[in-house]
Scaffold this active site. Structure first.
Site, PDB file in Angstrom:
ATOM      1  N   ASP A  67       1.644  -1.184   0.245  1.00  0.00           N
ATOM      2  CA  ASP A  67      -0.389  -0.439   0.284  1.00  0.00           C
ATOM      3  C   ASP A  67       1.131   1.018   0.011  1.00  0.00           C
ATOM      4  OD1 ASP A  67       0.496  -0.090   2.872  1.00  0.00           O
ATOM      5  OD2 ASP A  67      -1.201  -0.479   3.477  1.00  0.00           O
ATOM      6  N   ASN A 136      -7.638  -1.955  14.258  1.00  0.00           N
ATOM      7  CA  ASN A 136      -9.253  -2.851  14.051  1.00  0.00           C
ATOM      8  C   ASN A 136      -9.289  -4.108  12.671  1.00  0.00           C
ATOM      9  OD1 ASN A 136      -7.954  -2.007  11.187  1.00  0.00           O
ATOM     10  ND2 ASN A 136      -9.442  -0.034  11.234  1.00  0.00           N
ATOM     11  N   HIS A 138      -7.323  -4.590  10.582  1.00  0.00           N
ATOM     12  CA  HIS A 138      -7.011  -4.042   8.877  1.00  0.00           C
ATOM     13  C   HIS A 138      -5.896  -5.125   8.048  1.00  0.00           C
ATOM     14  CE1 HIS A 138      -4.547  -0.402  10.183  1.00  0.00           C
ATOM     15  NE2 HIS A 138      -3.486  -0.676   8.997  1.00  0.00           N
ATOM     16  N   GLU A 143      -9.504  -1.308   5.371  1.00  0.00           N
ATOM     17  CA  GLU A 143     -10.032  -1.141   6.994  1.00  0.00           C
ATOM     18  C   GLU A 143     -11.585  -1.554   7.455  1.00  0.00           C
ATOM     19  OE1 GLU A 143      -8.644   0.528   8.678  1.00  0.00           O
ATOM     20  OE2 GLU A 143      -7.635   2.263   7.740  1.00  0.00           O
TER      21      GLU A 143
HETATM   22  C1  GLP Z   1      -0.741   0.297   8.667  1.00  0.00           C
HETATM   23  C2  GLP Z   1       0.477   0.065   7.670  1.00  0.00           C
HETATM   24  C3  GLP Z   1      -0.342  -1.871   7.328  1.00  0.00           C
HETATM   25  C4  GLP Z   1      -0.229  -2.139   8.864  1.00  0.00           C
HETATM   26  C5  GLP Z   1      -0.624  -1.995  10.188  1.00  0.00           C
HETATM   27  C6  GLP Z   1       0.239  -1.976  11.388  1.00  0.00           C
HETATM   28  O1  GLP Z   1      -1.731   0.317   9.011  1.00  0.00           O
HETATM   29  N1  GLP Z   1      -0.925  -0.005   6.299  1.00  0.00           N
HETATM   30  O2  GLP Z   1       0.427  -2.749   6.925  1.00  0.00           O
HETATM   31  O3  GLP Z   1      -0.004  -3.303   8.901  1.00  0.00           O
HETATM   32  O4  GLP Z   1      -0.363  -0.110   9.813  1.00  0.00           O
HETATM   33  O5  GLP Z   1       1.574  -0.915  11.995  1.00  0.00           O
HETATM   34  P1  GLP Z   1       2.328  -1.872  13.050  1.00  0.00           P
HETATM   35  O6  GLP Z   1       3.223  -2.587  12.302  1.00  0.00           O
HETATM   36  O7  GLP Z   1       3.260  -0.863  12.772  1.00  0.00           O
HETATM   37  O8  GLP Z   1       1.146  -1.682  13.921  1.00  0.00           O
END
Ligand code: GLP
Length: 241
Positions: A67, A136, A138, A143
């Protein structure tokens, strides 16, 4: 779903990097699906170490990231392209032309999404996909929604995600409101998936993903229907299982 619990983030990083090493060793021209966020950082550190030690050669590998924020160009220090350069790409010998990250400033974002989906297919599909998980539930930037998104698309980020990601920006107002993301269908086509989660703030998402109903209200729950998913969690993230 194969759930493994580790003592800390570094142990998870070593185990996940070993999965990548196995993939690249068995298939030097494999296609890797990569993620941003704090969760994969120890994995990327270990992948770089394996390269420096001469254990893994990434010269034939192709990569696709999950993404990117809308509005941030690749030089922006909060773009996911920049994150990947800093945390992995500049430390290994992956070829620049084999690196794929969605462009947040494409003049036609919908065309950018279609082209990205086609490029993944033309590369032969993703062999091993690494995922984090949002609080949440995702995955990538898919989302909670009324249906599972089949392909790469544009999304509005939720307040929960903006809140979680504001720590990287000067203020919550600076967090982009939209992103380009591969779809749930894109992710589910990967031949193998490893999902990493650490910390108590991921415990409820991990419970819903692994033990709750399969529903687009918890996008990660779809992974219950994938035949080759390994979840690597620390004890805090696995505490509600
Ligand atoms: C962002 C990214 C996700 C990732 C999420 C959790 O929203 N788009 O791909 O999994 O954050 O991030 P973290 O690993 O920092 O908790």
């Amino acid at each position: 779903m194969n759930i493994r619990v580790y003592k800390d983030a570094d142990s998870i990083g070593a185990a996940a990097a070993a999965l990548f090493a196995a993939c690249v060793t068995q298939k030097p021209d494999c296609v890797l699906g990569l993620a941003t966020g704090s969760s994969p950082i120890p994995t990327y550190r270990k992948m770089a170490e394996l390269y420096r030690d001469g254990a893994v050669d990434y010269s034939g590998v192709t990569t696709y990231n999950l993404d990117e924020y809308v509005g941030l160009d690749h030089a922006h220090d909060q773009s996911y392209y920049y994150f990947m350069m800093e945390n992995l790409f500049r430390h290994i010998n992956v070829k620049a032309e084999n690196i794929h990250v969605l462009s947040g400033i494409a003049p036609d974002p919908e065309q950018e999404c279609r082209d990205y989906e086609s490029a993944i297919a033309a590369s032969g599909g993703i062999d091993l996909q690494i995922l984090g998980i949002g609080r949440n539930g995702h995955i990538a930037f898919n989302e909670p929604a009324d249906s599972f998104a089949p392909v790469t698309h544009i999304v509005e980020l939720t307040e929960s995600t903006i809140d979680a990601n504001k720590r990287f920006f000067a203020s919550a107002d600076d967090v982009p409101r939209r992103a380009l993301t591969t779809g749930i269908g894109t992710i589910m086509k990967a031949r193998a998936i490893v999902l990493i989660a650490t910390g108590a703030d991921k415990a409820e998402a991990i419970r819903a993903m692994a033990k709750g109903p399969v529903t687009p209200r918890c996008p990660a729950s779809i992974l219950q229907f994938h035949p080759n998913v390994t979840v690597m969690a620390d004890e805090a993230a696995a505490s509600l299982l």
